[in-house]
Design a protein around this motif. Sequence first.
Motif, short mmCIF file in Angstrom:
data_model
loop_
_atom_site.label_atom_id
_atom_site.label_comp_id
_atom_site.label_asym_id
_atom_site.label_seq_id
_atom_site.Cartn_x
_atom_site.Cartn_y
_atom_site.Cartn_z
N ASN A 254 -0.15 -28.90 -10.66
CA ASN A 254 0.38 -27.98 -11.67
C ASN A 254 -0.36 -28.09 -13.01
O ASN A 254 0.24 -27.99 -14.08
N MET A 255 -1.66 -28.31 -12.96
CA MET A 255 -2.42 -28.46 -14.19
C MET A 255 -3.67 -27.58 -14.14
O MET A 255 -4.52 -27.77 -13.28
N GLU A 256 -3.76 -26.63 -15.07
CA GLU A 256 -4.90 -25.73 -15.15
C GLU A 256 -5.92 -26.26 -16.16
O GLU A 256 -5.75 -27.33 -16.74
N GLU A 257 -6.99 -25.45 -16.40
CA GLU A 257 -8.15 -25.93 -17.15
C GLU A 257 -7.80 -26.49 -18.54
O GLU A 257 -8.13 -27.63 -18.87
N ALA A 258 -7.12 -25.68 -19.34
CA ALA A 258 -6.89 -26.07 -20.73
C ALA A 258 -6.09 -27.35 -20.84
O ALA A 258 -6.44 -28.27 -21.58
N GLU A 259 -4.99 -27.41 -20.08
CA GLU A 259 -4.14 -28.60 -20.14
C GLU A 259 -4.86 -29.82 -19.59
O GLU A 259 -4.69 -30.94 -20.11
N SER A 260 -5.68 -29.64 -18.56
CA SER A 260 -6.39 -30.77 -17.97
C SER A 260 -7.37 -31.39 -18.97
O SER A 260 -7.56 -32.60 -19.00
N LYS A 261 -7.99 -30.56 -19.80
CA LYS A 261 -8.93 -31.07 -20.80
C LYS A 261 -8.20 -31.84 -21.90
O LYS A 261 -8.67 -32.88 -22.36
N ILE A 262 -7.02 -31.35 -22.30
CA ILE A 262 -6.25 -32.05 -23.33
C ILE A 262 -5.80 -33.40 -22.82
O ILE A 262 -5.92 -34.42 -23.52
N LYS A 263 -5.26 -33.43 -21.60
CA LYS A 263 -4.78 -34.69 -21.04
C LYS A 263 -5.93 -35.69 -20.87
O LYS A 263 -5.78 -36.88 -21.16
N ALA A 264 -7.08 -35.20 -20.40
CA ALA A 264 -8.23 -36.09 -20.21
C ALA A 264 -8.72 -36.65 -21.54
O ALA A 264 -9.10 -37.83 -21.63
N GLU A 265 -8.70 -35.84 -22.58
CA GLU A 265 -9.13 -36.29 -23.90
C GLU A 265 -8.18 -37.36 -24.43
O GLU A 265 -8.61 -38.37 -25.01
N ASN A 266 -6.88 -37.17 -24.21
CA ASN A 266 -5.91 -38.19 -24.62
C ASN A 266 -6.13 -39.49 -23.86
O ASN A 266 -6.03 -40.59 -24.42
N LEU A 267 -6.44 -39.36 -22.58
CA LEU A 267 -6.69 -40.54 -21.75
C LEU A 267 -7.96 -41.25 -22.22
O LEU A 267 -7.97 -42.48 -22.35
N ARG A 268 -9.02 -40.50 -22.46
CA ARG A 268 -10.27 -41.10 -22.95
C ARG A 268 -10.03 -41.83 -24.26
O ARG A 268 -10.50 -42.96 -24.48
N HIS A 269 -9.27 -41.21 -25.16
CA HIS A 269 -9.00 -41.81 -26.47
C HIS A 269 -8.18 -43.09 -26.31
O HIS A 269 -8.44 -44.10 -27.00
N ALA A 270 -7.18 -43.09 -25.42
CA ALA A 270 -6.36 -44.28 -25.21
C ALA A 270 -7.20 -45.45 -24.70
O ALA A 270 -7.01 -46.59 -25.12
N ILE A 271 -8.13 -45.16 -23.79
CA ILE A 271 -8.99 -46.23 -23.24
C ILE A 271 -9.92 -46.78 -24.31
O ILE A 271 -10.10 -47.99 -24.46
N ALA A 272 -10.52 -45.89 -25.08
CA ALA A 272 -11.47 -46.31 -26.11
C ALA A 272 -10.79 -47.13 -27.20
O ALA A 272 -11.43 -47.99 -27.84
N ASN A 273 -9.50 -46.89 -27.44
CA ASN A 273 -8.78 -47.58 -28.51
C ASN A 273 -7.93 -48.75 -28.01
O ASN A 273 -7.15 -49.31 -28.78
N THR A 274 -8.10 -49.10 -26.75
CA THR A 274 -7.42 -50.28 -26.21
C THR A 274 -8.18 -51.54 -26.61
O THR A 274 -9.41 -51.55 -26.67
N SER A 275 -7.45 -52.61 -26.88
CA SER A 275 -8.08 -53.89 -27.20
C SER A 275 -8.58 -54.53 -25.90
O SER A 275 -7.79 -54.86 -25.01
N TRP A 276 -9.90 -54.69 -25.79
CA TRP A 276 -10.52 -55.23 -24.59
C TRP A 276 -11.08 -56.64 -24.84
O TRP A 276 -12.07 -57.04 -24.24
N GLU A 277 -10.48 -57.39 -25.75
CA GLU A 277 -10.88 -58.75 -26.07
C GLU A 277 -12.32 -58.78 -26.60
O GLU A 277 -12.61 -58.27 -27.66
N MET A 278 -13.28 -59.30 -25.81
CA MET A 278 -14.63 -59.52 -26.32
C MET A 278 -15.50 -58.27 -26.27
O MET A 278 -16.61 -58.26 -26.80
N ILE A 279 -15.06 -57.22 -25.59
CA ILE A 279 -15.94 -56.08 -25.33
C ILE A 279 -15.26 -54.78 -25.70
O ILE A 279 -14.04 -54.72 -25.89
N ASN A 280 -16.06 -53.73 -25.83
CA ASN A 280 -15.55 -52.38 -26.03
C ASN A 280 -15.78 -51.59 -24.75
O ASN A 280 -16.88 -51.57 -24.21
N ILE A 281 -14.74 -50.94 -24.28
CA ILE A 281 -14.82 -50.18 -23.03
C ILE A 281 -14.52 -48.70 -23.31
O ILE A 281 -13.53 -48.38 -23.97
N THR A 282 -15.39 -47.84 -22.81
CA THR A 282 -15.15 -46.40 -22.86
C THR A 282 -15.39 -45.82 -21.47
O THR A 282 -15.95 -46.49 -20.61
N VAL A 283 -14.94 -44.59 -21.28
CA VAL A 283 -15.15 -43.93 -19.99
C VAL A 283 -15.69 -42.53 -20.21
O VAL A 283 -15.50 -41.92 -21.26
#
Length: 329
Positions: A254-283
Motif C-alpha cells: 500500500n505504498m506508492e512512489e511519493a510516500e515510498s520516497k518520504i519513508k526511505a528518506e526518513n529511514l536514511r536519515h535515522a541510520i545516518a544519525n544513529t550513534s555507531w560508536e567508533m564509526i559513521n554508517i550511512t546507506v
Amino acid sequence: MKERLKYAPCGYISITHEGMVTDVNHTFLDMMGYTREDLVHKHIETIMSTANKLIFHSYFYPYINLYGHVEELYLRLKDSKGESIPYIFNGRRFVLEGVEIIDCVLVQMGKRIDYELELRSAKKQIEDAYWEKDQTLVKLKQIHMEIEQKQQELIEINTILVERSNTDKLTGLKNRRFFQEKLEEQIIRYRKMEEPFSIYIIDIDYFKNVNDTWGHQTGDYVLENLAEILTSHTHEKDIVARYGGEEFVMILPNMEEAESKIKAENLRHAIANTSWEMINITVSIGIATFNPKDSDITIMAKADQALYASKENGRNRVTHIIDINEKLL
C-alpha cells in the motif's frame, strides 16, 4: 585424505572456492551411492535441486566469503537414484599452499524421517489392535496417546526446520528465500486487488572498509544494529529481509512512489544519525514501485538500478527509479 577421515561417521567433501569437488570420503559415497568419479572434479551443485542451489548461493557463499565458515545449513542433496536426502551442512575455508579450499562436513538428517516412520508404525498398531481379540481398551488409549505425541513432535520439528530455512542467522531477519516467496505473493495480490507496493534495496556504504579497518566483529555489530533500525521503521505488513552480505530489502504494501520516497528518506536519515560508536554508517537506497507491466525480476532490476544511481551520485542518498526515468525524458 587420512584413513580415519575416509570412514568417519559423517560425510566429508572438499570443494574449491568455485564449488568444484576436490575430495570426498567413502562414508558420503556409500550414503549417496556414488563413486569418486561421479563427484570429484564435478560442481557440488550438480547434486542439488534448483531450490537448494538458491539456498546455497544466498547463504553458504556469502557466509564463507564473509566469515570463513558456515554452521548448520539445512540442505537436501540428490543421491545416485535421484532421491532427495536431508543433511546438516557445516563448512570451513582455509588456504593450503596458496590455494583456497573449503572443507564440508555433512550429517544426514534422519531424525525427522524416523519420527515419520514411528508415526506410521503407531497408526498401523491401531489398525491391528481393532482386529486382535486380546487387545484391551487400555492398550488402544496408550497407542492414541503415542500418536498424538509423535504428531506434536513432528509438527515442532517441521516448524523449527521451516524457521531455520527462512531466517538469517546473524541478524534474525528473514532471508532472501523468504523475501522472494513474499514478493511473489505480493505480486499475486496486486494482480487480484490492484494493491500498490514498493520495493527498497538498501546497501551499507563502504561496508568493506568497516571490515578491513575494524574487523568482522564490528561488521557483525553494524549488520545486527542496522537490522534493528530497519525493523523499528516497519509496519506489521511490511517485509524486511537480509538479501545477502551488506544488502537488505523491504516490501512495503500500500505504498506508492511519493510516500515510498518520504519513508526511505526518513529511514536514511535515522541510520545516518544513529550513534555507531567508533564509526559513521550511512546507506544508499534504491526504490521501485510495482506497475502492471512488472514482474518479480523487473521490479528488482529497477530497484537495483536506482540503488546504483544512489551510489554513483555520492552515496548516503535515496533514488526512486522514476527519478532516473524523468531525467531521461
